[in-house]
Design a protein around this motif. Structure first.
Motif, mmCIF file in Angstrom:
data_model
loop_
_atom_site.group_PDB
_atom_site.id
_atom_site.type_symbol
_atom_site.label_atom_id
_atom_site.label_comp_id
_atom_site.label_asym_id
_atom_site.label_seq_id
_atom_site.Cartn_x
_atom_site.Cartn_y
_atom_site.Cartn_z
ATOM 1 N N LEU A 1 -18.362 -33.235 3.144
ATOM 2 C CA LEU A 1 -17.419 -34.057 3.901
ATOM 3 C C LEU A 1 -16.687 -35.094 3.056
ATOM 4 C CD1 LEU A 1 -19.609 -34.541 7.087
ATOM 5 C CD2 LEU A 1 -17.467 -33.279 6.961
ATOM 6 N N LEU B 1 -8.249 -37.564 4.836
ATOM 7 C CA LEU B 1 -7.938 -38.401 5.995
ATOM 8 C C LEU B 1 -7.380 -39.760 5.571
ATOM 9 C CD1 LEU B 1 -10.998 -37.672 8.311
ATOM 10 C CD2 LEU B 1 -8.644 -36.881 8.607
ATOM 11 N N ALA C 1 -20.861 -35.978 10.703
ATOM 12 C CA ALA C 1 -19.481 -35.854 10.213
ATOM 13 C C ALA C 1 -18.609 -36.989 10.746
ATOM 14 C CB ALA C 1 -18.899 -34.500 10.636
ATOM 15 N N VAL D 1 -13.039 -34.426 2.871
ATOM 16 C CA VAL D 1 -12.408 -34.657 4.172
ATOM 17 C C VAL D 1 -12.030 -36.132 4.321
ATOM 18 C CG1 VAL D 1 -12.711 -34.508 6.664
ATOM 19 C CG2 VAL D 1 -13.728 -32.763 5.183
ATOM 20 N N THR D 2 -12.941 -37.025 3.919
ATOM 21 C CA THR D 2 -12.660 -38.462 3.973
ATOM 22 C C THR D 2 -11.474 -38.806 3.087
ATOM 23 O OG1 THR D 2 -15.031 -38.868 4.295
ATOM 24 C CG2 THR D 2 -13.677 -40.759 3.699
ATOM 25 N N GLU D 3 -11.427 -38.179 1.912
ATOM 26 C CA GLU D 3 -10.313 -38.417 0.987
ATOM 27 C C GLU D 3 -8.977 -38.023 1.628
ATOM 28 O OE1 GLU D 3 -10.744 -39.535 -2.257
ATOM 29 O OE2 GLU D 3 -12.842 -39.810 -1.710
ATOM 30 N N ILE E 1 -19.640 -40.182 8.710
ATOM 31 C CA ILE E 1 -19.233 -40.170 7.295
ATOM 32 C C ILE E 1 -17.723 -40.337 7.151
ATOM 33 C CG2 ILE E 1 -19.073 -38.731 5.222
ATOM 34 C CD1 ILE E 1 -21.715 -37.464 6.027
ATOM 35 N N CYS E 2 -16.980 -39.591 7.966
ATOM 36 C CA CYS E 2 -15.516 -39.629 7.843
ATOM 37 C C CYS E 2 -14.896 -40.836 8.557
ATOM 38 C CB CYS E 2 -14.914 -38.337 8.409
ATOM 39 S SG CYS E 2 -15.435 -36.843 7.560
ATOM 40 N N GLY E 3 -15.477 -41.205 9.697
ATOM 41 C CA GLY E 3 -14.879 -42.260 10.503
ATOM 42 C C GLY E 3 -15.227 -43.662 10.080
ATOM 43 N N LEU F 1 -12.982 -45.189 7.344
ATOM 44 C CA LEU F 1 -11.612 -45.283 7.841
ATOM 45 C C LEU F 1 -11.452 -46.427 8.839
ATOM 46 C CD1 LEU F 1 -10.802 -41.490 8.375
ATOM 47 C CD2 LEU F 1 -10.037 -42.956 6.500
ATOM 48 N N SER G 1 -14.549 -44.331 -1.661
ATOM 49 C CA SER G 1 -15.388 -43.171 -1.359
ATOM 50 C C SER G 1 -15.814 -42.452 -2.633
ATOM 51 C CB SER G 1 -14.643 -42.194 -0.437
ATOM 52 O OG SER G 1 -14.382 -42.782 0.815
ATOM 53 N N SER H 1 -9.846 -43.863 -0.392
ATOM 54 C CA SER H 1 -10.004 -42.747 -1.320
ATOM 55 C C SER H 1 -10.705 -43.185 -2.605
ATOM 56 C CB SER H 1 -8.641 -42.129 -1.654
ATOM 57 O OG SER H 1 -7.728 -43.116 -2.083
#
Length: 352
Positions: free
Chosen positions: A290, A297, A23, A293-295, A26-28, A31, A117, A114
């Protein structure tokens, strides 16, 4: 022998830990890459290099696994399990991964997180097509539905390609970044089936050590490829100058660089860990879950515009993911019911 002695409870704990690591990656990862560009970074080859430069961290679990094998097998324990044939194949795929990193970094320098991704969500469609030709994966109604939905989502974003263009990015550069990111998704859709092909043609047990060794060789090759690009583009000489001009300050520039490397490595280690403790299906489901979540963030931290087109594209992407993995789940369940003895044999082989 590497996964003997793990209780169900311990395996679940390890799965949870690996899911958290995945997680973070994928999210960090996206970003941190966007933060580098937004705050004044401009070296695309350097950004590409950072995605796999953390490969030495893989030596830590490999060393632990080696001492474990040595404890069990004694002096007969091998230092490494990868064969020359697998090494060469992994190295070639790693070079292609380096090219893919460059395409993704170039696109990420021109697009909001966004948007990029959502475009990368189309990777599943390309993976399905690539697997059909490379490892002879059979299409199902669910996978066809997923391919169509993800393709429509990408086209939908393309219709309003200038709606969220970042400040300072020309219309031509935005469209080129859009195409680069889509091409990166397509290329990675070919890379994944090629990795699967290595496993199928390995002619040896696929253990955690071997998977980590393959991943390390791939990341090393990708880093070497991007290093050549950095040398040709004089990126190494420009790093100190770029650090001094970074909007957040020189110290924070190097902080961003270090954490970007660590977080991207979390992605690779997390994927491997989830597959080891559960399955590739679980890894795919985690990535799908996830994505929103990325979107969110990206919208929160970078104040990106989340238009109706993006919302609809996100909905189609998630629908495509759910359709694809539901089909995979049904197919896996069907195969297990058909050949329980074969499944038990496979599990014994993997535990050696």
């Amino acid at each position: 022998m590497e996964n003997q002695g793990l209780s169900t409870t311990m395996r679940r704990i390890l799965l949870l830990i690996n899911c958290l690591i995945l997680a973070v990656g994928i999210c960090g990862g996206p970003l941190m890459m966007r933060l580098y560009y937004v705050e004044g970074g401009s070296r695309v080859w350097f950004s590409s290099w950072l995605q796999t430069a953390g490969w030495p961290f893989t030596l830590i679990p490999l060393a632990i696994l080696y001492f474990y094998r040595r404890k069990v097998e004694g002096a007969n324990a091998k230092y490494y399990l990868i064969t020359p044939r697998i090494f060469i194949a992994s190295f070639i795929i790693g070079v292609v991964t380096g090219l893919d990193d460059f395409l993704y970094s170039w696109g990420g320098s021109k697009l909001p997180v966004s948007t990029s991704s959502l475009l990368l969500a189309a990777q599943l469609a390309f993976t399905a097509v690539g697997a059909f030709f490379i490892v002879k994966l059979k299409f199902t109604p669910y996978s066809i539905n997923a391919v169509v939905l993800l393709t429509v989502g990408a086209v939908l974003l393309g219709v309003r390609s200038n709606g969220d263009r970042p400040e300072g990015v020309t219309s031509k550069a935005y469209i080129l970044g859009f195409m680069m990111t889509l091409l990166a998704a397509a290329l990675y859709g070919v890379i994944l089936p090629c990795i699967e092909l290595i496993y199928l043609k390995a002619k040896q047990a696929i253990t955690t050590t071997l998977v980590l060794e393959i991943q390390m060789v791939m990341c090393f090759a990708a880093t070497a490829f991007c290093t050549v690009g950095m040398i040709a583009n004089n990126d190494f000489q420009a790093i100190s100058r770029e650090a001094k001009q970074f909007n957040l300050g020189e110290a924070r520039y190097y902080t961003v660089i270090v954490w970007t490397t660590i977080i991207w490595q979390c992605f690779f280690v997390g994927v491997i860990g989830v597959i080891y403790c559960s399955s590739s299906l679980m890894s795919g489901v985690m990535i799908a879950v996830l994505l929103p979540v990325t979107e969110v963030l990206a919208v929160v931290f970078f104040r990106e515009n989340f238009s109706g087109e993006k919302g609809l594209a996100l909905f189609l992407s998630l629908w495509g993911f759910v359709s694809y993995f539901y089909g995979e789940f049904r197919q896996t369940k069907k195969e297990k019911n058909k050949s329980p003895k074969s499944e038990m044999t496979t599990m014994r082989t993997e535990s050696v």
